[in-house]
Design an enzyme around this catalytic site. Structure first.
Site, PDB file in Angstrom:
ATOM      1  N   GLY A 157       0.792  -1.217   0.000  1.00  0.00           N
ATOM      2  CA  GLY A 157       0.000   0.000   0.000  1.00  0.00           C
ATOM      3  C   GLY A 157       0.826   1.269   0.000  1.00  0.00           C
ATOM      4  N   THR A 195       9.947  -7.980  14.138  1.00  0.00           N
ATOM      5  CA  THR A 195      10.584  -6.799  13.535  1.00  0.00           C
ATOM      6  C   THR A 195      11.708  -7.155  12.572  1.00  0.00           C
ATOM      7  OG1 THR A 195      12.205  -6.584  15.327  1.00  0.00           O
ATOM      8  CG2 THR A 195      10.078  -5.470  15.626  1.00  0.00           C
ATOM      9  N   GLY A 205     -13.292  -3.383 -21.145  1.00  0.00           N
ATOM     10  CA  GLY A 205     -12.493  -4.587 -21.315  1.00  0.00           C
ATOM     11  C   GLY A 205     -12.161  -4.788 -22.786  1.00  0.00           C
ATOM     12  N   CYS A 215     -17.645   2.177 -21.649  1.00  0.00           N
ATOM     13  CA  CYS A 215     -16.802   1.789 -22.785  1.00  0.00           C
ATOM     14  C   CYS A 215     -17.335   0.507 -23.420  1.00  0.00           C
ATOM     15  CB  CYS A 215     -15.342   1.662 -22.343  1.00  0.00           C
ATOM     16  SG  CYS A 215     -14.176   1.701 -23.731  1.00  0.00           S
ATOM     17  N   GLY A 266     -18.930  -1.698 -22.006  1.00  0.00           N
ATOM     18  CA  GLY A 266     -20.271  -1.851 -21.467  1.00  0.00           C
ATOM     19  C   GLY A 266     -21.311  -1.125 -22.306  1.00  0.00           C
ATOM     20  N   GLN A 275     -20.942  -0.569 -25.499  1.00  0.00           N
ATOM     21  CA  GLN A 275     -20.983  -1.269 -26.781  1.00  0.00           C
ATOM     22  C   GLN A 275     -21.845  -2.525 -26.713  1.00  0.00           C
ATOM     23  OE1 GLN A 275     -16.878  -1.831 -27.919  1.00  0.00           O
ATOM     24  NE2 GLN A 275     -16.475   0.375 -28.057  1.00  0.00           N
ATOM     25  N   HIS A 298     -14.469   6.814 -19.957  1.00  0.00           N
ATOM     26  CA  HIS A 298     -14.308   6.230 -18.630  1.00  0.00           C
ATOM     27  C   HIS A 298     -14.528   7.292 -17.556  1.00  0.00           C
ATOM     28  CE1 HIS A 298     -12.691   2.243 -19.795  1.00  0.00           C
ATOM     29  NE2 HIS A 298     -12.284   2.890 -20.874  1.00  0.00           N
ATOM     30  N   GLU A 355     -15.097   6.958 -14.533  1.00  0.00           N
ATOM     31  CA  GLU A 355     -14.532   6.581 -13.232  1.00  0.00           C
ATOM     32  C   GLU A 355     -13.189   7.242 -12.955  1.00  0.00           C
ATOM     33  OE1 GLU A 355     -13.364   3.080 -16.032  1.00  0.00           O
ATOM     34  OE2 GLU A 355     -14.978   4.558 -15.805  1.00  0.00           O
TER      35      GLU A 355
END
Length: 557
Positions: free
Chosen positions: A15, A188, A353, A380, A382, A384, A506, A508
Site C-alpha cells: 500500500g 521486527t 475490457g 466503454c 459496457g 458497446q 471512462h 470513473e
C-alpha cells in the site's frame, strides 16, 4: 521545494501508493501544494499492454498517458491533475538513454547506468521541481527494496538527496511487521533486514510506516527505532483499516505523520482541516441505507482490475448516504442464463475490457436490465454490448456485432475507428486521454451533467457505427452525447427506461470522494428509486436529433 520519497520493503502490495496519497491528503489540508510521481521499475514502457490479471487497472490521465493505478489514488485523494510526466518506468528510462546514444548525444562516451540512466531519473524529478507551483513533491518507487530492477531508481534518489540537501528531503519506508500467531508476537526482523538493504544502497529512512494487523506496543516501536536508526516517534503504525481505504489519512494523522513530516522538512503549517473528509468517511462507514449492485466483468478475480469503478460507486453512494453491496459476477457465467444472479440487484454495471471472452454474458446482462427496467450503466465496452443487445433484440438486427469480436460481421453496429485500421503496435495506440463531448439538449444526460459540453477520458479502439443511428433512434435508442462535430457517439441512453446509460469514455477516472461523477451519482439515485418503488422514466426528447454524420464508421476491411 521539498521532497518525499516513498519506498517499500519485505513484500509487494503493502500500500505504498495509498500511503503516499493519504500523506498528500494531509499535507493539502495543511495548505501545502502537493504533486506526485510514480517510478515503476518494470521494463514495459507503460502498463497499457499488461493483462489486468497481472497488473490490475490501467489508469488514464488527461493527456492520454496509460499509467499505474496508484496515480488514481493520487488524483482521488488530492486536487492533483497529473500528466505523463508524473509516471516513469524503466522502459521509458532505457528507451530515452538508447535514443540519445543513437543520436550521438553522449559524444562517444561509454553509456552506463551511472551517470546516464540515473541522470534521466533525476531529470524527471527536476521537471516537477522547476514548476514553482508546488511546495512538496512526493515520489513513490514501485517494487520492493532489493529488487534488481529498482536499483537504478534508488541510486538516483541517493544522488538527488546529496544534490538537494538532506534538510529538504524525507525518506519514508513502508514495511511489514507481521504477527506470528504461534509466538503471539509481532516480528521486527523483516523490517530490520529491509532497512539494512536500503542502507547498503546508501539510503537511510527517517520514517518507518509499519503495516500491521496488531497495534505496535512501546517495546516494538523502541526496537524498530534502535535497530533501524529511526526516531521512535517516526515509527508510524499503519494498521489494516476496518471499513474503507479513506480511513487511512485519518489513522495516519492520529499517528502524527503529517506533523512529523512538516517538522523534518522545516515547514510551518497550520493544523489540517479534515472536517469534510471525516464527514465523507462517516457516510461510507455508517450509511443510513444500502443498495446492491451487480458488476458484470471479465477480470473479477482481481479486485484492482476495476479499482476506479468500485471507488466511484463508493463516492456516489456516500453522497446519497448509502452503502454499496457489490455483487461481482463473471460475465462468462451469464452466457446460459441471468435471472438467478440478477433478480436481487438494484442496478447493473458493465465495465470496460477487451476481447470476445464473456461478451455474450454481458449482452445477456444488458438485456435483463433493459427488459426488467433495472438501472444500467455501461462503461466503454459496457456501452458497446448494450448497443449490440438493443440492435439485436429491439431493432431486429439479428447479426449485430462488433468487428472486435467478429471482423466479418455483416452488421457492424460497433466498428473499428477509421484511423485505427492501419495500427499494428498495441502500446499507446488507442484513442486516449481527454476529449470533449457535446451533450444533446432535452436528454437525461443533460439533466445529469447540467451542462451542454463536458470533457472525459477515453481508452478504446472501437466506436458506434453511425450508419445505424436513425434506425435505432426510431426504436428509442438515443445518442445523447457526441464529439463536437457530431461524427462520434460518446453517450447513449434509452428513451423508455428509468436509467439505461452507456458512455464510450471512462467517467470513473474523474470521480473524487466529495465530488462524485454525474453518471455514477445518477446511477445510484436510480437504484435507490427502484428500491423504494419510485422509478420514473428518463426525461428525454421524443424527437431526439437525427443529424446525418459527416462520415460513417465502416467495418474493418
Amino acid at each position: 521545494m521539498k521532497y518525499i520519497f516513498v519506498t517499500g520493503g519485505v513484500i509487494s502490495s503493502l500500500g505504498k501508493g495509498l500511503t503516499a496519497a493519504s500523506l498528500g491528503t494531509l499535507l493539502e489540508a495543511r495548505g501545502l501544494r502537493v504533486v506526485f510521481q510514480k517510478f515503476d521499475p518494470y521494463l514495459n514502457v507503460d502498463p497499457g499492454t499488461m493483462n489486468p490479471f497481472q497488473h490490475g487497472e490501467v489508469y488514464v490521465l488527461n493527456d492520454g498517458a496509460e499509467t499505474d493505478l496508484d496515480l488514481g489514488h493520487y488524483e482521488r485523494f488530492t486536487n492533483c491533475v497529473l500528466t505523463r510526466h508524473n509516471n516513469l518506468t524503466s522502459g521509458q528510462v532505457y528507451e530515452t538513454v538508447i535514443l540519445k546514444e543513437r543520436r550521438g548525444d553522449y559524444l562517444g562516451k561509454t553509456v552506463q547506468v551511472i551517470p546516464h540512466v540515473t541522470d534521466v531519473i533525476k531529470n524527471r524529478i527536476h521537471e516537477l521541481s522547476d514548476e514553482s507551483k508546488y511546495d512538496v513533491v512526493i515520489t513513490e518507487i514501485g517494487g520492493t527494496a532489493g529488487d534488481i530492477e529498482g536499483l537504478p531508481f534508488l541510486e538516483a534518489i541517493r544522488q538527488f538527496i546529496l544534490e538537494a540537501g538532506a534538510q529538504n528531503v524525507v525518506n519514508m519506508h513502508v514495511t511489514l511487521v507481521p504477527y506470528i500467531k504461534a509466538a503471539h508476537e509481532l516480528k521486527t526482523k523483516p523490517t530490520q533486514q529491509s532497512v539494512a538493504k536500503l542502507r547498503e544502497i546508501g539510503l537511510q529512512p527517517q520514517v518507518l510506516i509499519c503495516r500491521t494487523e496488531k497495534p505496535l506496543d512501546r517495546d516494538v516501536r523502541r526496537k524498530l527505532s534502535m535497530f533501524c536508526s529511526v526516531s521512535e516517534k517516526a515509527v508510524i503504525e499503519e494498521r489494516d483499516v476496518e471499513h474503507t481505504i479513506y480511513e487511512v489519512p485519518l489513522t495516519l494523522h492520529a499517528e502524527g505523520l503529517d506533523q512529523l513530516v512538516c517538522d523534518l522538512l522545516h515547514l510551518e503549517t497550520p493544523a489540517p482541516d479534515l472536517a469534510d473528509w471525516r464527514k465523507f468517511v462517516e457516510r461510507v462507514v455508517s450509511p443510513s441505507k444500502r443498495t446492491k449492485i451487480a458488476v458484470v466483468g471479465k477480470y473479477m478475480d482481481v479486485r484492482d482490475a476495476y479499482k476506479s469503478i468500485y471507488e466511484s460507486l463508493t463516492h456516489a453512494a456516500a453522497d446519497e448516504d448509502c452503502g454499496i453491496d457489490l455483487k461481482l459476477i463473471d460475465a462468462e457465467s451469464l452466457e446460459r442464463g441471468v435471472d438467478a444472479q440478477l433478480k436481487d440487484v438494484a442496478g447493473v454495471l458493465i465495465p470496460g475490457g477487451f476481447g470476445a471472452r464473456g461478451i455474450e454474458g454481458k449482452i445477456n446482462a444488458a438485456r435483463y436490465a433493459r427488459e426488467h427496467k433495472v438501472p444500467f450503466l455501461g462503461l466503454c465496452l459496457g456501452m458497446q454490448v448494450g448497443t449490440i443487445e438493443f440492435a439485436r433484440n429491439v431493432c431486429g438486427i439479428k447479426d449485430a456485432n462488433s468487428t472486435e469480436f467478429d471482423k466479418d460481421t455483416p452488421e457492424p453496429v460497433i466498428s473499428l475507428l477509421e484511423e485505427q485500421r492501419g495500427v499494428r503496435n498495441k502500446g499507446a495506440s488507442m484513442r486516449l486521454g481527454t476529449w470533449p463531448t457535446k451533450i444533446v439538449t432535452s436528454t437525461l444526460a443533460e439533466k445529469l451533467y447540467d451542462n451542454t459540453e463536458v470533457t472525459e477520458r477515453h481508452r478504446h479502439r472501437y466506436e458506434f457505427n453511425m450508419k445505424y443511428r436513425d434506425r435505432m433512434n426510431e426504436q428509442g435508442f438515443v445518442i445523447s452525447g457526441t464529439s463536437p462535430d457530431g461524427t462520434l457517439a460518446e453517450l447513449i441512453e434509452l428513451r423508455d427506461h428509468p436509467y439505461f446509460v452507456g458512455c464510450q469514455y471512462h467517467p470513473e477516472f474523474q470521480s473524487k470522494p466529495n465530488k462524485p461523477h454525474a453518471l455514477f451519482k445518477g446511477f445510484i439515485q436510480a437504484c435507490l428509486r427502484r428500491q423504494t418503488g419510485h422509478a420514473t422514466h428518463a426525461l428525454v426528447d421524443q424527437e431526439s436529433p437525427r443529424r446525418a454524420p459527416e462520415r460513417e464508421l465502416v467495418p474493418q476491411v
